[in-house]
Design an enzyme around this catalytic site. Structure first.
Site, PDB file in Angstrom:
ATOM      1  N   ASP B 249       0.713  -1.317   0.055  1.00 19.82           N
ATOM      2  CA  ASP B 249       0.173   0.078   0.120  1.00 19.82           C
ATOM      3  C   ASP B 249       0.807   1.283   0.037  1.00 19.82           C
ATOM      4  OD1 ASP B 249      -2.407  -1.827   0.628  1.00 19.82           O
ATOM      5  OD2 ASP B 249      -1.345  -2.091   2.453  1.00 19.82           O
ATOM      6  N   HIS B 277      -4.812  -3.148   6.688  1.00 23.08           N
ATOM      7  CA  HIS B 277      -4.627  -3.317   5.404  1.00 23.08           C
ATOM      8  C   HIS B 277      -5.777  -3.948   4.739  1.00 23.08           C
ATOM      9  CE1 HIS B 277      -2.692  -5.093   1.720  1.00 23.08           C
ATOM     10  NE2 HIS B 277      -3.066  -6.226   1.976  1.00 23.08           N
TER      11      HIS B 277
END
Lengths: 426, 426
Positions: B249, B277
């Site tokens: 990410d 996440h």
């Protein structure tokens, strides 16, 4: 880079002139950053920089010196991965690297490692030129999105295309990975001819659009004959700048010997693959100095190396991809940057070992960097080896015959169509 | 290593004391080999070696010095790839690295790069411990054959198993990649609980068999909660030695910013992912110093980063593998060896940014090497960011509730069965 200065000053206060000898334990940030700075700016004149004065003033003994060399080596790995973190941006000009079959499995294992710097070095930015069939461009877009998502500092651009001219425009390296695979019921002759069409068109396009010094590696099978076809359709490029991959066979042989003798792969020298990248290839161990049972070599080792590809498919359910990509990376790395030891590459025969000139044949080769290499042509091979190599060369000659017409008249329908389209406009 | 000597002598005759300043052009083999020798024998005392005398006697100016540092850095890359060629064999003791889901797609992009030295450094030999379901062991065998075929000098052994104890025996690093994916019609609660069972068993096995300093990275989703479960089932291991991956990410966010502003990824600092996440994660740009349109940040950038995984699937037809592997490599690299800049890692909350202690939450983190890190806890976040992060934390608390019972009583049927089997024997 002004970040570095205050940090260095801080460290100067606490690190003595003997700090390098204990750098392994200290992990001093100041030192690491100074080294990173020197590594990352290869074009800059350093004579009077604070960083370099700081580094060099700290080296008093050989021990200091060894520590520094090791630090630089380690830091280099660090710089590659922490490019974003240590503010590393190579000042080298990016080079363009073409990869065909870019949405395929081998490329999926290959592209990310090229972008991370494993192929051309951690100071060499790259622009990837990715060629795919029109129907695979959507999947390729997904791969490119993933490449972007890795935020590789060395990746400076990506071209995605199904147009040969665009794919090869100004490229300095081309990895021809894509090829038509053999499907059930397909004759070997058909396979050869179908691929010959692909590689004659690619050779022509490389000739017209690539950098004149472009190094082209053919991975797609039948690799040797595909390389021959591509090269013969590129009259303006040197045939020596085309090669076919037998590095995977080479490494498979090293691995088999390593397992048999319980020695490290790095201990095995002077082994090479001769002939065609096919089941007729001959891995020669006669120059290794290893003590091997002749029966084992002939009845187990040679067939194991020759048929390893089929063996992998039995287990994986699909053909080698990551190991093929690894070998392509190493082949190109050594070809571009040089290697100390003998490796295997299929290159145009210069007549060495009695092979007809011009065929693309795997030989023991020494790479000197920047595309230069020399064939190691003085091995005394025994009769058994010669006979095996002759068989493999015979196969290459048969392949050449089967694709004969394509060696002279390149067929590139897309190019031909384009030509007539633009002719019509005139 | 006796090979080096004659070569060095030859070079000594032709290379002057100023050779380093032009080493870029000269590519002297003697120098390269001397540097390789120094790098590859970190344990040896060098004060009196010929190689080191040769190296240090050639450095007279800062320019020489800069050239040498660059040479060492380049040579280090060379050594990794040419390990077999330059006779490089690291003397460091191999470390054991476990990877679960080893026959899966992410692992296929990961294992070869671990074995090549990209994760732990080119001087660190590794023994891979590969865990798979019994039904995938045959496919795994194919992957291992390919690993062997690469002849990586740093790969010193491979353990293939479906037994947790064997998989984690004495490992110093564990990458928990395998997880049960969400299938059609599956409830999120079921997904959480099914994975909770897997990760509680793995946490227990790590506790009982891994090295006590083992660093464990959870990649398999839901990664944060899986990390929480694994850690809570490993009472003898430090919770700080477990983490979940948000580096993908992080890098996706860097890449989006780089594209938007047309700047290099290496120019973007102080960006981090907060929270889970998942699609609720919050990539914060407030500390980057970049000039960004607030509307773009909120309406485009944040959702793009949050939903990038789904976007990739649309194009690739399958989920991110190579980019996930690349992030796992970088996460572990920085955790083990340190990084200069701020990265994102999901770690047990210490209460920073008002997050309940103990939840595994992505924070801006500085890695100091050898598993040590500190949370960057002094960013002044605006109300919008706080609100977004709270939402993500709320999701993590809900996930924790859903798997509540597994946080206390680890379920490991195989272990339980084994236990009763051995009980019966007594």
């Amino acid at each position: 880079m002004s970040l570095l200065r205050p940090c260095l000053r801080n460290v100067s206060r606490v690190v003595t002139r003997r700090a390098y000898s204990t750098i392994d334990e200290n992990r001093s940030y100041g030192l690491k950053q100074a080294v990173a700075k020197v590594i990352s700016d290869p074009q800059t004149e350093y004579s009077n920089t604070q960083e370099l004065n700081y580094l060099s003033s700290s080296v008093n003994t050989n021990e200091d010196f060894a520590s520094l060399v090791r630090l630089a080596a380690r830091q280099s790995g660090q710089v590659r991965f922490d490019g974003a973190q240590v503010g590393y941006a190579s000042r080298k000009k990016p080079v363009r690297v073409a990869v065909t079959g870019a949405a395929g499995q081998i490329s999926y294992s290959l592209l990310f490692r090229i972008a991370s710097g494993e192929m051309l070095g951690e100071d060499q930015p790259v622009i990837l030129h990715l060629l795919e069939q029109p129907e695979a461009l959507k999947a390729l877009e997904g791969v490119v999105m993933e490449l972007e998502d890795c935020a590789f500092p060395l990746l400076r651009g990506v071209v995605q295309t199904s147009d040969l001219a665009e794919a090869f425009k100004s490229v300095k390296y081309a990895l021809l990975v894509g090829a038509k695979p053999r499907t059930k019921g397909m004759e070997r002759g058909d396979l050869l001819r179908d691929n010959a069409k692909i590689f004659s068109a690619q050779g022509k396009a490389l000739n017209d659009h690539a950098d004149k010094s472009c190094l082209t590696l053919v991975v797609g099978n039948p690799a040797n004959t595909n390389a021959l076809i591509a090269a013969s359709n590129a009259p303006d490029l040197a045939p020596e700048n085309f090669s076919a991959m037998t590095r995977l066979d080479h490494n498979r042989a090293l691995s088999q010997l390593s397992a048999k003798l319980s020695i490290g792969v790095e201990e095995i020298k002077n082994m090479a693959i001769f002939g065609n990248h096919s089941a007729t290839q001959y891995p020669d161990v006669s120059q290794t100095g290893l003590t091997l049972d002749d029966q084992w070599t002939k009845a187990t080792f040679v067939p194991n190396v020759q048929n390893r590809g089929a063996e992998i498919i039995k287990f994986r359910g699909s053909s080698s991809a990551a190991s093929a990509a690894d070998s392509a990376l190493k082949h190109m790395h050594d070809w571009a940057l040089g290697s100390e030891e003998i490796v295997s590459m299929a290159i145009p025969s210069d007549g060495s070992y009695n092979v007809a000139k011009g065929l693309y044949v795997s030989y023991p080769v020494k790479c000197h960097g920047q595309g230069k290499y020399t064939v190691v042509d003085d091995w005394k091979l025994n009769d058994y080896a010669k006979q095996k190599i002759d068989l493999s060369i015979k196969e290459l000659q048969d392949e050449k015959k089967a694709v004969g017409e394509l060696l002279k008249s390149p067929i590139d329908k897309r190019q031909a169509n384009k030509q007539s389209a633009s002719d019509n406009k005139k």
